[in-house]
Enzyme design. Structure first.
Site, short mmCIF file in Angstrom:
data_model
loop_
_atom_site.label_atom_id
_atom_site.label_comp_id
_atom_site.label_asym_id
_atom_site.label_seq_id
_atom_site.Cartn_x
_atom_site.Cartn_y
_atom_site.Cartn_z
N LYS F 135 111.31 54.39 30.54
CA LYS F 135 110.35 55.51 30.66
C LYS F 135 111.10 56.84 30.67
CE LYS F 135 106.91 52.60 32.87
NZ LYS F 135 106.03 52.32 34.02
N GLU F 197 108.34 39.13 32.90
CA GLU F 197 107.52 39.83 33.90
C GLU F 197 106.43 38.90 34.40
OE1 GLU F 197 105.69 44.24 33.61
OE2 GLU F 197 104.48 42.77 32.54
N ASP F 218 106.08 42.30 39.14
CA ASP F 218 105.44 43.58 38.84
C ASP F 218 104.36 43.92 39.85
OD1 ASP F 218 104.92 45.88 37.30
OD2 ASP F 218 103.16 44.89 36.45
#
Lengths: 279, 279, 279, 279, 279, 279
Positions: F135, F197, F218
């Site tokens: 990100k 994940e 997560d």
């Protein structure tokens, strides 16, 4: 001087000329084996001219190899016919390969500076400034506007993004001069003034009323410019353009124009005759 | 036409002019909101000219947006003063933003084609061909040589890599014309001929003896060219260059030159006056 | 050597290999802290070879950092098995990161030079020249043609723009060999000769009659080449190509060909085994 | 297939070949005037081969113009001598200009796929995988590794940034295999395993003790590999490399290697003979 | 919107993330064989926000492949927590590969627009305009200034070339505010106004006396701004900047500033939380 | 540091700001004539911060001209409010033109390093590592991940090509977690591990059973992470992400996570206030 991307463009210009390599020069250099000397080349003005672009000539050669320069004149100096503008020393291959591209640029820049100088001389008794336009050779605007300044002229805006100038076609699209000025006032940065092109005195009055900061009088005879100056009466600045030649430029300046812009300075100059001779 | 990297150069030329964006046009278009119509622009020759570059003008606009073109003349056609060269239709913003760059190119190309056409006309009663040179505007050689061909001329080599031409400075470095020719013969591709520049009849004889395939007679009066033609007597081809103007070009052709090359075609043409008017 | 855009391509080749960075080398260098010494690397030929490309290897490392080079052989020299070709000194990271790309180029260039040298040796008693072709590795033609020259061969044209060669498919499109030659003669620069590919003696005669300057005899046995040489009888030059191997190359040269071109020199060489060892 | 920057590289490869333009083709096309037909070209394997690269050939032509393709085989298919691999239809100029670059790529890719297929066939009775290496042609690694996969092989790491492989020179710099492994373990992403090159059984044991995830046995005879497999006893994976040829590859696979990596797949393949013929 | 070079930057941003290819996605897509369906992805605001950048998100995906978009909101609309901003449909690989880069841009742009909207709301009862600054993320200034406009703010100059702003360090170099203004007046285009930064009322008076068109009051409390407004008394425009936060912005506007510029709008915004979920 | 293409990006960032040139600075420098002195600029932290990016600031100025640097702190050092971070000396024009771009980068990098340092401090009593994510700001990932490392964090994968991480949307496309893991195992390089994940304990068990090397938990509360650690019981590594803030990061570390990844480190940092003052 500080031209963005100039070395890249000079490099591209050399590649345009050299392609995969200079087969004539390479053949000759190869035949010399190890007995090569440095070459000394004189750059000679074959007619009188105002010098502009020597540092660019030097950069062209420097893209190709190491050279030493010995300029005999400065930018803006007058060079008489057959005088040596300067000397370049380096490997013969470097000089032979860069010569044509270097001259192609130098001859054009001297053409622009020389012709600008003539116009500036004709209006030096007035406060009018000679301006260039955007009618420059694509990809070389910075060098051409620089040559105008070397010749004594000033720069109009450099592109469509650093100033607002409403031309005839803009007003047509906007639905009139007043509407165009209003639209620009609304969007304009607080750092920008607004100039508008007008074709006659009616349009001039419309522009003034709408608050133009500068008016561009397009293709008006000098006499009409004189009338326009009276109408404006100091409320905004005045630029004239269109149909202006060496013979009549003084009459426009004397009529009271603040700025005289000339497309021909950059679109129809005559390249000055310059050659490079090896000793 | 098939010009490598042309769209890229047109794009760069537009960026040179547009910078971060056309603030005048954008302000006006924004003020129109949704009530925008397509614009129709007439491209008008303000003086008589030989047309060259219409497809380039069209490509300039197409880099910016969708347009429709309606040409009224073909490449190489003569256009009289005030005739409409063609029509462009599209978004007003597209037309306003591309206009200056498009005209900057079209006006120059028409200048070259028009002046070439005059030279070609003067020698049409002989077998001489009018050639361009490498004295072109850097980065635009392909368009300028194309405009010469549109005007009726032929192309000399396109760069230093696709033909061998031994100039005065090459011979100086090589130690003489004969040595230069020999060096080139040794390295040359079997697909290439060898041309050598000579300044007088002595050098001409030296070049002939050394086996030049073509000689370039530099800066000779037409009378001397006539003598040279006799000396050569068909053993090689003959190109002349230097000091040739409209007034004397026929005399060179009549003296028997095969090729007449003219730097001025591409370095000192006068841009033709063309404008774009919105309906 | 003077290769346009070479440093850019070497840089791209390093980026192809390094991506976001050499994670193995970086981890090891980091673990050494400040106690790093310069490394000395020997470049060793693991088999006998003709050296070509040492300066390119050096440039690969120089894109990454400062190094010193100590070549033990010159371009074109024969290197025996297990001899040290040269020494490179520099930061360990520089040597480790550039090693693979440098060797990938050097090994290929030595392969080409070594195989060319063998062909040249087989025809040295004749006047035939060994030529390369356009069957080179895309983006590396300049280095491969250079390696051919280092090996003793000569260069055919460098691309489609610097020479005229009418191939079988061109004649098919043109409607025959004679038409193709005529078309090329009309457009060709006065600096260019015209070569035409012929598949049999009929086509040879057609090419000769149409005025070809050079004929390329494609895929003919040596015996047929001998007949062709008689037919030509000095009126043009002769190149042969197709089906030529080390074993039969001499027979083509002895048959009287001026030029023997070999695609395999650049499309199917065996890379020579070379390694880099740190002291 | 999804190759980053491939069209750009194909474009550059075409420019390398075309330079300022294909003067032979242009002359011939010009002579045809308006009577040009579409051309149909058969791509023919002149020897048996494993096909790889047809979509790349098609993209080469598509950089130049519109074509239609009619493939007769799929990627990885075996093509017998003289079979038509596929058909390309388009403007003659497009086919003539792209032919050489297209074949230069296709012939090399078929060479790689064909030779990989042979190696894969020799080890298909074992669980060993054939791997490529980083010994690829600079700037074409993605196409060459793709051709290996088409031939049935697998890909080793794509560059120095996507996997950790400690080579002999790394261990030399780090001060030994164990230190090198430790350094990498410390810096490595949690997503990466660590492979180490060992030259003998001592080094193998050192690598195992230091926790290598994979060992690369370099230049060991098959018999020694068998011993190594016993020593490892499932504690890590095993790759072999160096001195492996078609004749002995099976013995390495049978000795228990998990991976067999072969530089020759991409550095010394023979381009397959393919030609393009116009109907 | 009309952002120069934007697609190129989006392409570079994708390459930064994709490198040689998305190995996770490629593995999964390969495992699906031919049974792939189009995927539908919902773009969801995980908190309330002002939307800016949807067309950029769409262009990111379009660099990678064909997609269909179904926006649920327009630029500048308020989106409540957990609402669907829009839908994207396309190949799963396209969506998976572009998701992160697309969100990295959209989340930041929505952050800027949302925070600008808050500031604009606080001063809407005055005539003050909220301006951005040059404190933008390098290489993304155009998108960030666009997001400010979407949020209701206005643009200060776009770079150092389209407006004159004399900052404290300029005055220091020039030898004082008055000298700096005089220097700029001399060189400035007739299309530009001159703004000067002042730190106190003394400097304000100096700037006014020297003829500044706009003054920038730097780091003054609102009370002092009020005094400055009185001193200026309509003779020039007033911009304030420094130390302005949501809590005190209204007091500056009420004090009579024409423009309030805020670096934090583009250097310290909080990216809004947005995610993409496949159905 | 060794950032690919960094100088090119810094150059582009300067061009973004400078456009055709800094008209304010150029006007002022011109007015000084020859009496220019070197300028000395102090870089001052206006608030306490962890220093990251000084060498980048220096490179920005070096793109523009020669400067001398005198750093007072090292990368990663804590700088107190109002301390001088370092001194830069050079031509005033160089400092004035590079100041904004340099600060735009330095302020952001110090923001990232400072916030990372805080997170690292909160978990230093555990073995958990603080990781960055993808990100990051497009085109600046390398600098941002470097700043995270300067702050004491570690790097997750650098892009989609150097590691395998199966996210929720990948599993959705693959038809479940187990299928996704199997697909990746089949294609994965032997040098890569596989991370998956999972959103809850069911998925965790599915991932473990399918052989995941690492699981990414997560958006789980710390308590659930503790349960997950028990379930995993050392069979794979554990990363946590989502909903983690300064206040609760320690509880995740204490729950037994190996890695804690934080998007906010690079998408929502606050730029630290730094200014440059001329003496």
């Amino acid at each position: 001087m500080n031209f963005l991307s100039l070395d890249e463009r000079l490099n591209d210009a050399l590649i345009e000329d050299l392609g995969r390599g200079d087969i004539t020069t390479d053949a000759i250099i190869r035949s010399l084996g190890s007995k090569q000397d440095k070459a000394t080349a004189r750059v000679i003005g074959k007619e009188s001219l105002v010098l502009a672009g020597w540092p660019i000539l030097v950069r062209v050669f420097r893209v190709l190899g190491q050279i030493e320069e010995e300029p005999r004149f400065g930018e803006g100096d007058c060079v008489a016919k057959d005088q040596v503008i300067g000397i370049i020393r380096g490997e013969p291959a470097t000089l032979l390969k860069g010569e044509r591209v270097g001259l192609n640029i130098l001859q054009r820049m001297c053409g622009i500076a020389s012709e600008t100088r003539e116009f500036v001389g004709r209006v030096s008794h007035t406060r009018a400034k000679i301006l260039d336009t955007r009618k420059t050779t694509p990809l070389w605007r910075d060098l051409e506007k620089y040559a105008v300044r070397v010749g004594g002229g000033s720069s109009h805006r450099h592109g469509l993004d650093d100033g607002i100038l409403i031309k005839e076609n803009h007003s047509a699209v906007a639905g009139g001069i007043a509407k165009a000025i209003r639209a620009c006032r609304e969007s304009a940065s607080h750092l920008h003034r607004i100039e508008v092109e007008v074709r006659n005195l009616e349009e001039l009055k419309e522009g003034l009323a709408a608050g133009a900061d500068i008016v561009l009088l397009d293709n008006m005879p000098a006499e009409q410019v004189r009338q326009a100056v009276k109408i404006v009466d100091g409320r905004c600045q005045i630029e004239v353009s269109g149909g202006i030649r060496l013979e009549n430029v003084a009459s426009y300046a004397e009529a009271g124009a603040d700025f005289i812009s000339l497309g021909a300075l950059t679109h129809s100059y005559r390249a000055r005759d310059i050659s490079i001779l090896f000793d």
